[in-house]
Design an enzyme around this catalytic site. Structure first.
Site, PDB file in Angstrom:
ATOM      1  CD  GLU A   1      -4.424  -7.969   0.802  1.00 44.97           C
ATOM      2  OE1 GLU A   1      -5.083  -7.248   1.460  1.00 44.97           O
ATOM      3  OE2 GLU A   1      -3.273  -7.778   1.172  1.00 44.97           O
TER       4      GLU A   1
ATOM      5  CG  ASN B   1      -0.410  -6.724  -1.911  1.00 45.20           C
ATOM      6  OD1 ASN B   1      -1.117  -7.226  -3.057  1.00 45.20           O
ATOM      7  ND2 ASN B   1      -1.102  -6.729  -0.756  1.00 45.20           N
TER       8      ASN B   1
ATOM      9  CD  GLU C   1      -2.967  -1.358   2.194  1.00 49.60           C
ATOM     10  OE1 GLU C   1      -2.711  -0.778   3.263  1.00 49.60           O
ATOM     11  OE2 GLU C   1      -3.708  -2.053   2.215  1.00 49.60           O
TER      12      GLU C   1
ATOM     13  CG  ASP D   1     -12.506  -9.126   1.010  1.00 49.35           C
ATOM     14  OD1 ASP D   1     -12.588  -8.145   0.137  1.00 49.35           O
ATOM     15  OD2 ASP D   1     -12.100  -9.203   1.976  1.00 49.35           O
TER      16      ASP D   1
ATOM     17  CG  HIS E   1      -9.698  -5.921   0.304  1.00 45.15           C
ATOM     18  ND1 HIS E   1      -9.820  -6.914   0.800  1.00 45.15           N
ATOM     19  CD2 HIS E   1      -8.235  -5.553   0.462  1.00 45.15           C
ATOM     20  CE1 HIS E   1      -8.775  -7.483   1.508  1.00 45.15           C
ATOM     21  NE2 HIS E   1      -7.785  -6.659   1.299  1.00 45.15           N
TER      22      HIS E   1
HETATM   23  C1  XIL Z   1      -6.438  -7.252   7.654  1.00 53.00           C
HETATM   24  C2  XIL Z   1      -6.462  -8.523   8.387  1.00 53.00           C
HETATM   25  O1  XIL Z   1      -7.206  -9.346   7.720  1.00 53.00           O
HETATM   26  C3  XIL Z   1      -7.049  -8.328   9.696  1.00 53.00           C
HETATM   27  O2  XIL Z   1      -7.259  -9.287  10.552  1.00 53.00           O
HETATM   28  C4  XIL Z   1      -6.433  -6.981  10.466  1.00 53.00           C
HETATM   29  O3  XIL Z   1      -6.948  -6.660  11.664  1.00 53.00           O
HETATM   30  C5  XIL Z   1      -5.988  -6.077   9.785  1.00 53.00           C
HETATM   31  O4  XIL Z   1      -5.373  -6.270   8.618  1.00 53.00           O
HETATM   32  N1  XIL Z   1      -4.916  -4.991   3.589  1.00 53.00           N
HETATM   33  C6  XIL Z   1      -3.594  -6.187   3.492  1.00 53.00           C
HETATM   34  C7  XIL Z   1      -4.159  -6.810   4.737  1.00 53.00           C
HETATM   35  O5  XIL Z   1      -2.933  -5.975   3.103  1.00 53.00           O
HETATM   36  O6  XIL Z   1      -2.900  -7.079   5.514  1.00 53.00           O
HETATM   37  C8  XIL Z   1      -5.033  -6.450   5.662  1.00 53.00           C
HETATM   38  O7  XIL Z   1      -5.522  -7.549   6.643  1.00 53.00           O
HETATM   39  C9  XIL Z   1      -6.479  -6.126   4.996  1.00 53.00           C
HETATM   40  C10 XIL Z   1      -6.023  -4.892   3.864  1.00 53.00           C
END
Ligand code: XIL
Length: 448
Positions: free
Chosen positions: A262, A198, A157, A264, A234
């Protein structure tokens, strides 16, 4: 009299066809996602929580996925909560589980602005100190798992939405070259690991993904070790960017791999069947975009079950974002992923509004007759399956008006060719004989 004869002849027909064999899990697609993905030359992964890797959660994580990403266990705040004092327990456990299941590990993540230890964020450091802290952290963590991590999300990020660099501990203290240095240090610690940058909201073509594109291009021009970009993905229901595949392709054309890291798809709660169907379409289109581009190597979901998702606590009012529900039953989204990977299994029909009830209608010293009645109200079915697990060693010996199989204690009964339809307000009943001894408790039945 006539209808009784018909029923009897059907009974003997079905009885004659009764087969006992090892049935696959009641709801999951026949071919695990990892095998479907492998046939397409892809890896399919999930983020995991180490402490949960037993029981059903462990079974699914091990059977369905070919890559694991520790959801939190490898973050700096997890591994070095106190300066110089390390806790690798959960990270080690996940890596060991992956190795035992023939899975890759995506290391996540080395350089980020979140989930850092407070000793680090609260300290005041010169840039030379900050640089050496970062180099040590990367060398220690990457070195510990050398040869065992397929890919690292080295930098997480780094960008703002407008494509400028995010103001963080690292950028503010070290300038933009913290990124090149982190990659170089990671490469020195494990030359075989694929190194990624990422980020989120870089799935479509936009200002942020273009900034990432330009960064990767310039890193490559400078000979900095960069192997791939991670698109977190996400996503919000119904909002898969239309330029996703085009964006993946432009990174591929730059000569780097792409991973969906990641994935979802969150929805406003409560979920309903229309939202779940849209979610299946969204998952399917994301996976299909990756399948379409050779250099898109991995699709990873950020937790495979709704009960293990970060969404409800991070986005109040949203949830149901993953491919399995709270009880580890696959959702339509699971089948969307499977279909994009070339799987043909169709989801079981929705059974909202329909119920199945089991009863023993006759019982003697060694045997019994049972029946299951499936009734619908405000819904209907065009096919059905009923499952139960016997708790006292009962064995189905014959069935009528359904095809029943029993494997161990698990019984599955599916409709016959002529009684799959259960209309709204109607019902269908099937029967069976079984053997018992000791006791004959009524099992809990589920309709699928
Ligand atoms: C999230 C985890 O899933 C949670 O359990 C934690 O509380 C916060 O982080 N982007 C990312 C991940 O790169 O590491 C994050 O994971 C979600 C957003």
């Amino acid at each position: 009299m006539r209808s009784l004869r018909t029923a009897l002849s059907l009974a003997s027909l079905v009885t004659g066809a009764l087969m006992l064999f090892t049935a696959p899990a009641a709801h999951a697609a026949d071919t695990p996602l990892r095998d479907l993905a492998a046939a397409k030359g892809k890896i399919v992964g999930t983020a995991v929580t180490g402490s949960k890797l037993t029981g059903t959660y462990g079974d699914i994580a091990g059977a369905q996925f070919s890559s694991l990403t520790p959801g939190n266990a490898m973050k700096w705040g997890s591994v070095e909560p106190t300066q110089g004092s390390f806790n690798w327990t959960e990270a080690d456990q996940i890596v060991a589980f992956a190795e035992a299941h023939g899975q890759q590990v995506r290391g996540h993540t080395l350089v980020w602005h979140n989930q850092n230890p407070s000793w680090l964020t609260n300290g005041s450091w010169t840039s030379a100190q900050l640089s050496s802290l970062l180099q040590n952290h990367i060398s220690t963590e990457v070195g510990r798992y050398k040869g065992r991590i397929a890919a690292w999300d080295v930098v997480n990020e780094p960008f703002n939405e407008d494509g400028t660099y995010r103001s963080t501990l690292w950028y503010n203290g070290l300038g933009a070259d913290y990124i090149a240095n982190a990659l170089t240090w990671a490469h020195a610690a494990d030359p075989a690991a694929k190194l990624y940058i990422n980020d989120y909201n870089v799935e479509g073509v936009n200002a942020k993904s273009t900034a990432l594109y330009n960064l990767v291009k310039s890193l490559k021009d400078r000979g900095v070790p960069i192997d791939g970009v991670g698109l977190q993905a996400h996503l919000i229901l119904g909002q898969v960017p239309s330029t996703l595949q085009q964006n993946i392709q432009r990174f591929a054309d730059l000569g780097v791999d792409v991973a969906i890291t990641e994935l979802d798809v969150r929805m406003a709660l409560p979920a309903d069947s229309a939202k779940l169907a849209q979610q299946a379409a969204d998952y399917k289109s994301v996976v299909a975009a990756c399948v379409a581009v050779a250099r898109c190597v991995n699709v990873t979901v950020w937790g495979f079950a709704d009960s293990d998702s970060w969404v409800p606590s991070t986005f109040p009012g949203y949830g149901a974002a993953t491919p399995y529900d709270d009880n580890y039953a696959p959702k339509p989204a699971y089948y969307g992923i499977a279909e994009a990977l070339g799987g043909t299994t169709t989801p079981p029909p929705s059974t909202d509004g329909c119920t199945a009830a089991y009863s023993v209608t006759n019982q003697w010293s060694t045997g019994f007759t049972g029946e299951v009645r499936i009734a619908c109200s405000g819904a209907s079915l065009s096919s059905w399956k009923v499952n139960w697990t016997y708790g006292a060693g009962q064995q189905v010996t014959q069935a009528w008006n359904a095809t029943c199989t029993q494997s161990g204690a698990a019984v599955t009964c599916a409709n016959a060719s002529y009684n799959g339809t259960v209309p709204d307000g109607g019902s269908v009943t099937f029967g069976f004989n079984g053997s018992w001894s000791g006791s004959n408790p009524v099992p809990t039945v589920t309709l699928g």
